[in-house]
Design an enzyme around this catalytic site. Sequence first.
Site, PDB file in Angstrom:
ATOM      1  CD  GLU A 137      -9.949  -1.763   7.783  1.00  0.00           C
ATOM      2  OE1 GLU A 137      -8.693  -1.777   8.157  1.00  0.00           O
ATOM      3  OE2 GLU A 137      -9.757  -1.104   6.468  1.00  0.00           O
ATOM      4  NE  ARG A 188       0.942  -5.301   9.467  1.00  0.00           N
ATOM      5  CZ  ARG A 188      -0.126  -4.502   8.973  1.00  0.00           C
ATOM      6  NH1 ARG A 188       0.537  -3.873   7.615  1.00  0.00           N
ATOM      7  NH2 ARG A 188      -1.148  -4.890   9.035  1.00  0.00           N
ATOM      8  CD  GLU A 227      -2.826  -1.180   2.525  1.00  0.00           C
ATOM      9  OE1 GLU A 227      -2.948  -0.467   3.251  1.00  0.00           O
ATOM     10  OE2 GLU A 227      -3.974  -1.967   2.094  1.00  0.00           O
ATOM     11  CG  ASP A 241      -7.834  -5.241   4.861  1.00  0.00           C
ATOM     12  OD1 ASP A 241      -7.169  -5.782   5.935  1.00  0.00           O
ATOM     13  OD2 ASP A 241      -7.484  -4.350   4.140  1.00  0.00           O
TER      14      ASP A 241
END
Length: 936
Positions: A413, A345, A312, A385
Amino acid sequence: MTGVTRRGFVAGTSAAVAAGWLSGAAGTAWADTGTPPPDEDGSRLWLRYPLVADRRLLDEYRRDLRYVVAPDTDGPLGSAAGELSRALTSLLGRDVPIRRKVDGAGPLVLRTAASDAGPESYTLRRGRVDGTAAVIITGGADRGALYGAFHLLRLVQTHVTLDRLDVAERPRNPLRLANHWDNLDGSVERGYAGRSVFGFAELPELTERHSTYARALASVGLNGTVINNVNANAQFIAPEMLFKLQPLAALLRGWGISLYLSLNFASPMILGGLTTADPFDAGVKDWWRTKITEIYRAIPDLGGFLVKADSEGQPGPISYGRTHADGANLIAEAAAPHGGIVMWRAFVHDFNALEWSNKAYETFKPLDGKFADNAIVQIKNGPIDFQVREPAHPLFGALPNTNAMMELQVTQEYTGQSTHLCYLVPQWQEVYGFDTHAEGSGTTVAKIISGRTYGRELGGVAGVMNLGDDTDWTRHQLAAANTHGYGRLAWNPGLKARDIAEEWTRQTFGNDQREVAVITGLLLGSWQTYLDYTNPLGVSFLIKGDHFTPSPQTNTGWHQADAEGTGFDRTVATGNGFTGFYHRPVSDRFENLSDCPDELLLFLHHVPYGHRLKSGKTVIQHVYDSHFDGAAEVGRMRDRWRELRGRIDAKRWADTAERFDRHREQAILWRDTIAGYYFAASRVLDERRSWVQVTPTGNAAICLIGGRENLVRLSLANASAAEAELVAGLPERDGWTSGTAGLVLPSKGDGTVDVPVTPSLPPQVLTLRPTLRSGDLPALIAEQPVITAPAGEHCLLAVDAGSASSPLLDGYRRLSPADAWADGAAYGWVGGAPQSRDRNIAAPLLRDFVNDTRARALRLTVPAGDHELHVLVGDVHDSFPTTVKVDGKVAAVSEFLLGGSFTWLNFAVPGGRTVELEFSSVPGQHWHLNGLVILS
Ligand code: GCV
């Protein structure tokens, strides 16, 4: 930080009682007194220590817990003694002092003794100390004693007798971490409860809030915290920041919590002025060695680092032709001499639905065995995700020669943020319990990440936190149950969800049976209910860019609904091959349609709407039923909460009642949007219900012109067995005017209507919730995303940015890469032209834009006077943040926007002269500029 003004942590017992934070009266059972308890604000989380209301137990506790015996020491053992003394003083309604030795009846002895079960283990037993009967907490070391102390307090808070006390505990996971996505400016990425709890700007000053934070983490056995966002600002390791962090690290240390920092991989360039961040470059290696030594000089017991790389837009080793292992080992080597670790990660993807599930596996699997011993790969629970349901990540069990840990998301989220109640413990348990079969049956995720499967010392779990500076920490009073539950499961994934939920409820609200039964029930059912009305059979990303609002029309690549069926084919035989990443028999079960579990069916297969589930229902009927039933259940949840009125303090009751009202509205929006979308796609009538519906016509936002009449095209459909007459309209809004439009539709028929609307002038991004009437038939109503742009005739400046040839919004002037600055011009590029793109779909202002990966400057002549400049940013594809600087100073930054989302950035510009606007994005990514407006 809001809600906390008192400076410093109240240490003394009597001071604590006087300050009121250990109020004895609050929480006295309603059933006993007949009056609701006094108001509370949630600021103490589950660390409330009200007077024990059960008289018999109170007498028992008072007899056995008269004073705390502990050595004179600071660190976790001292914290444990202090916590016991203060909490018991409050719980028992009389002074429970700390003494250095046994001195009369009723000692609570706190001590340490090395144990095979490890330094974090503890026992709680009755025994004799110096000839006196005692309750004894024995920690394997200081941390163990601290966890034992909190265990004892839990027993008292939840009214458990200490008669037959015999507890022996040890954590299953070595690393039990909080991850915060907190930014230096105090904002929190995916935070829904205010700003950062850390108050970075005020550090090194600490408040009571920091102490409560540390106590809360320690109370559930968490032993580390990464305090800054993985989208990391390099300034976190600048010398000034390290100085500011020292007292925080010391406070945390006192509660057995190690501090960790997220690193920006490009720090050698950003902070060190190097021209590269290549992990093989000698200068880069040197830079990290020196920097990490400096960091450890400031915080000698820092736990280590967390890195998000090549994901990202974050910098990483891939740009230099190196691997993730090369990147991780660079940091690991520099941290090793200091005892530090690096958590690297595995969340890498290319923003494209087709490869998203596969990318992390394909990237990391070949690197197995290549990571340093003090490196650990941090893997999200699922391959996408943090969706409301995903299969466990196939990397679990695929890296036998690599340390691995799991990342869960406590902040909601994708699970309703701080509006929907969604207790995630059952979701997490599903993942912990997932049998990968990597080393035969029973190789659960829990076992792998604990390090036991492959005999690794490093392992564990990280939870992206839901805490903010809201007084109650989580905005929804019941969301703190997730914070607590995350910690309790990190300690022992084998605990039962019901026990965890009940424990939290008793600690947070009290021991009244009715209250406990209702709240525990609400928590335990809430994830399944959320699944029901949001996520049929494992489909992911039915959500808008805010990750809150339903938006199946913008995410067709994910659910792949067409006229015949829906679901994402991830099989080996005909799909993207994802099922093949699992070990047998899991891969077979996922691959074969007949064996595939219903709840993951649409995650793994594309099936016709008439496909029969194991439940016997067709897929489409399941979609309808689950959405209607789920939304109805939220209504019942709201009612059950309402029944608690008067049993819970009025403040927390009312706060939560308000949340449930909003939750119910949102559940209905989800029901209407998803059921309506699937009817529009399938044209299959619901066997149990009839309705009419209105849905947006296109896939993306529409653009309306403020100050002029527009026609909004809406799709209507008749999901009833008979003909229906429909009248659609748009809601009244401030400064807007609108009309209605009608249509007669046969059964299963559909059509469009154009509803007139004149929006007000200020540019906005909003959703319109149309109205629809059709006799007695219920109406399902989905929202229409809208961008408004003021009519050109009402603007001093109205610019449509994009390519040199694409259509312009009526009344707007063109800005293309060809418009170089010339003296006296209204605007123009200086120092180099950007690029442009025309997507050739959507409205003129939205379909094309000017963009570049390099920063570019636009000079603008601003008319005299004070003005606000409005800058439109977005794309039908995903877009990275766009930063706009005015004369060198950051004026606005857009968020990462999912495809089809747009935003107006609004900021003041000085008038009567030219200003320079600089546009940029994160390194390597494109900024976007779609339009510029100054209103008259
Ligand atoms: C920190 C998701 C979130 C991002 C987050 C990212 C990550 O994409 O939406 O906000 O960034 O995951 O975990 O790195």
